[in-house]
Write an enzyme that holds these catalytic residues in place. Structure first.
Site, short mmCIF file in Angstrom:
data_model
loop_
_atom_site.label_atom_id
_atom_site.label_comp_id
_atom_site.label_asym_id
_atom_site.label_seq_id
_atom_site.Cartn_x
_atom_site.Cartn_y
_atom_site.Cartn_z
N ARG A 48 0.80 -1.12 -0.05
CA ARG A 48 0.12 -0.17 0.04
C ARG A 48 0.96 1.20 0.21
O ARG A 48 0.43 2.35 -0.71
CB ARG A 48 -1.09 -0.02 1.14
CG ARG A 48 -2.46 0.96 1.22
CD ARG A 48 -3.15 0.73 2.06
NE ARG A 48 -2.60 0.85 3.34
CZ ARG A 48 -2.82 -0.06 4.25
NH1 ARG A 48 -3.97 -0.77 4.39
NH2 ARG A 48 -2.16 0.32 5.58
N TYR A 101 -11.35 25.75 -4.16
CA TYR A 101 -12.34 24.64 -5.01
C TYR A 101 -13.55 24.26 -3.88
O TYR A 101 -13.30 23.94 -2.90
CB TYR A 101 -11.40 23.29 -5.25
CG TYR A 101 -11.86 22.13 -5.87
CD1 TYR A 101 -12.30 22.31 -7.01
CD2 TYR A 101 -11.82 20.95 -5.28
CE1 TYR A 101 -12.79 21.06 -7.78
CE2 TYR A 101 -12.43 19.80 -5.86
CZ TYR A 101 -13.03 19.75 -6.98
OH TYR A 101 -13.30 18.82 -7.76
N ASP A 174 -3.51 25.21 -2.45
CA ASP A 174 -3.96 24.41 -3.80
C ASP A 174 -3.48 24.89 -4.92
O ASP A 174 -3.84 26.26 -5.53
CB ASP A 174 -5.55 24.35 -3.94
CG ASP A 174 -5.90 23.50 -4.65
OD1 ASP A 174 -5.40 23.15 -5.74
OD2 ASP A 174 -7.17 22.88 -4.81
N LYS A 199 -5.57 17.11 -13.00
CA LYS A 199 -5.66 17.96 -14.12
C LYS A 199 -4.36 18.12 -14.94
O LYS A 199 -4.32 17.26 -16.01
CB LYS A 199 -5.76 19.44 -13.38
CG LYS A 199 -7.04 19.37 -12.36
CD LYS A 199 -8.65 19.25 -12.87
CE LYS A 199 -9.48 19.06 -12.14
NZ LYS A 199 -9.78 19.80 -10.83
C1 LIG Z 1 -10.22 19.25 -9.70
C2 LIG Z 1 -9.65 20.08 -8.56
C3 LIG Z 1 -9.50 19.34 -7.28
C4 LIG Z 1 -9.85 17.99 -7.13
O1 LIG Z 1 -9.32 16.91 -7.81
P1 LIG Z 1 -9.65 15.77 -7.92
O2 LIG Z 1 -8.77 14.89 -8.38
O3 LIG Z 1 -10.82 15.83 -8.78
O4 LIG Z 1 -10.42 15.30 -6.59
C5 LIG Z 1 -8.83 20.18 -6.25
N1 LIG Z 1 -8.36 21.46 -6.48
C6 LIG Z 1 -8.66 22.08 -7.50
C7 LIG Z 1 -8.31 23.48 -7.94
C8 LIG Z 1 -9.27 21.34 -8.83
O5 LIG Z 1 -9.55 22.07 -9.79
#
Ligand SMILES: *Cc1c(COP(=O)(O)O)cnc(C)c1O
Length: 384
Positions: A48, A101, A174, A199
């Site tokens: 894991r 987000y 983030d 992303k």
């Molecule tokens: C998409 C996104 C997330 C979350 O990512 P996931 O892999 O979909 O959980 C977090 N922060 C931002 C700014 C995002 O665009």
């Protein structure tokens, strides 16, 4: 031995036959230990924690983030919830930008508060001084996201990180928009840099994963414990594919940037458009901060239209042929959404001068994207 036993053991000692460009994809929950003593002495006793491909990805992301330690999570949201729960405890308070987000904000309000963390949402447009004025004795962490999701406000991250550090408050950012490439949170004083690898690092809209990076040894140990305690795991196959995305991230992102600026520039001159929320456009909100701290812009930006009937908004999106209608971004393909239904959960959001849209500019040719948008505006005008 019986055939059943022979079939179970055949072929298991085959070692990799040659060096390949990518790491080995090891698929293993079970890890075989070399001898009896190793059962309780070996660090890596269970799959894991990640095997060769996960380790290679963590190393690659360490290079990207300028981080000595990177942890992987099965989604971007899991990286945010995982990092927050790893460092916060009951009795702490957290300041969360309203520009975060939305699922991040919801996690803080719905889950952290249930476990005794006081959650305060702050206006993404606050100056560093005004934000620091919200810090109380119990404030343990400030959550940053810049530019804001949907509304694209830019935060003065270096100033906030420095002021927070002086008060003994942690910062977590983030940084998905800059993909770890065009802005370096750790180099600008942020304690934990998080991104949704889903992303841009993935780049192909087909894998979920997130990362949390730090250079602080104590925080790294807390993140490590958190990953273990919650049982987060990512597969070797997913880590391999993510690492493949990382190889071409700078090349792809430069093209996203170039095309997005061309499209944003064209949009700024259209009569249907009130304002383009693209931090790299001179005159756009937050441009000075972007210009000072960022080495590029990604392909995601906002667009405020002149007021029009809702039917016209739908007509614009429904006329698009190249842009897909979808909520994610970071892939090779262009996407568009309308945003207003998502803003109703906000308290501080500026009254926009008209309907808010968001575009993700993919790797298609700029002239084709512009022609698609022009057709959309024509359909919108016809429906107005
Ligand atoms: C998409 C996104 C997330 C979350 O990512 P996931 O892999 O979909 O959980 C977090 N922060 C931002 C700014 C995002 O665009």
């Amino acid at each position: 031995m019986d055939e059943k036993t022979r079939l179970i053991h055949a072929g298991r000692e085959v070692a990799p036959r040659a060096r390949t460009v990518g790491p080995a994809i090891q698929r293993g929950s079970t890890v075989l230990l070399p001898n009896s003593r190793a059962l309780y002495e070996e660090d890596l006793g269970y799959g894991r924690a990640g095997l060769a491909a996960q380790e290679a990805l963590r190393e690659g992301l360490g290079e990207l983030e300028g981080a000595s330690s990177v942890h992987l999570y099965p989604s971007g949201l899991a990286a945010l919830s995982g990092a927050l729960t790893a460092v916060l405890k009951a009795g702490d308070a957290i300041l969360v930008t309203e520009g975060a987000y939305k699922p991040t904000r919801v996690f803080c309000q719905r889950v952290l508060s249930r476990f005794g963390v006081r959650v305060e949402i702050y206006d993404a447009r606050l100056s560093p001084d005004a934000l620091m004025a919200l810090v109380k004795d119990d404030t343990r962490l400030i959550l940053l996201e810049s530019p804001s999701s949907l509304t694209f406000e830019m935060q003065d991250v270096p100033a906030i990180a420095a002021a927070a550090k002086a008060r003994g408050v942690l910062t977590l950012m983030d940084n998905t928009w800059a993909a770890g490439l065009y802005f370096k949170p750790l180099a600008h004083g942020v304690d934990i840099s998080v991104q949704a690898l889903t992303k841009y690092v993935c780049g192909h809209s087909d894998i979920f994963m997130g990362s949390a990076a730090t250079n602080d040894r104590k925080l790294a140990a807390q993140l490590e414990a958190g990953v273990h305690d919650f049982g987060w795991a990512v597969t070797g196959d997913a880590a391999y594919d993510m690492l493949r995305g990382l190889r071409t991230l700078p090349t792809r992102l430069a093209r996203h940037d170039e095309t997005a600026r061309a499209v944003a520039g064209w949009l700024s001159a259209q009569p249907q458009v009130k304002q383009v929320l693209h931090p790299a456009l001179p005159g756009a909100p937050g441009h000075a901060i972007w210009d000072r701290d960022y080495s590029g812009a990604s392909g995601l930006f906002g667009l405020v239209l002149n007021p029009c009937p809702l039917d016209a908004e739908h007509a614009l999106l429904d006329a698009l042929k190249i842009f897909g209608l979808g909520f994610s971004w970071g892939g090779f393909e262009s996407l568009a959404i309308r945003c207003d239904p998502q803003l109703t959960s906000r308290t501080f959001v500026t009254e926009m001068a008209g309907p808010l849209f968001r575009l993700h500019i993919g790797l298609e040719q700029a002239s084709d994207l512009i022609a698609d948008l022009a057709a959309g505006f024509a359909a919108m005008d016809a429906a107005s």
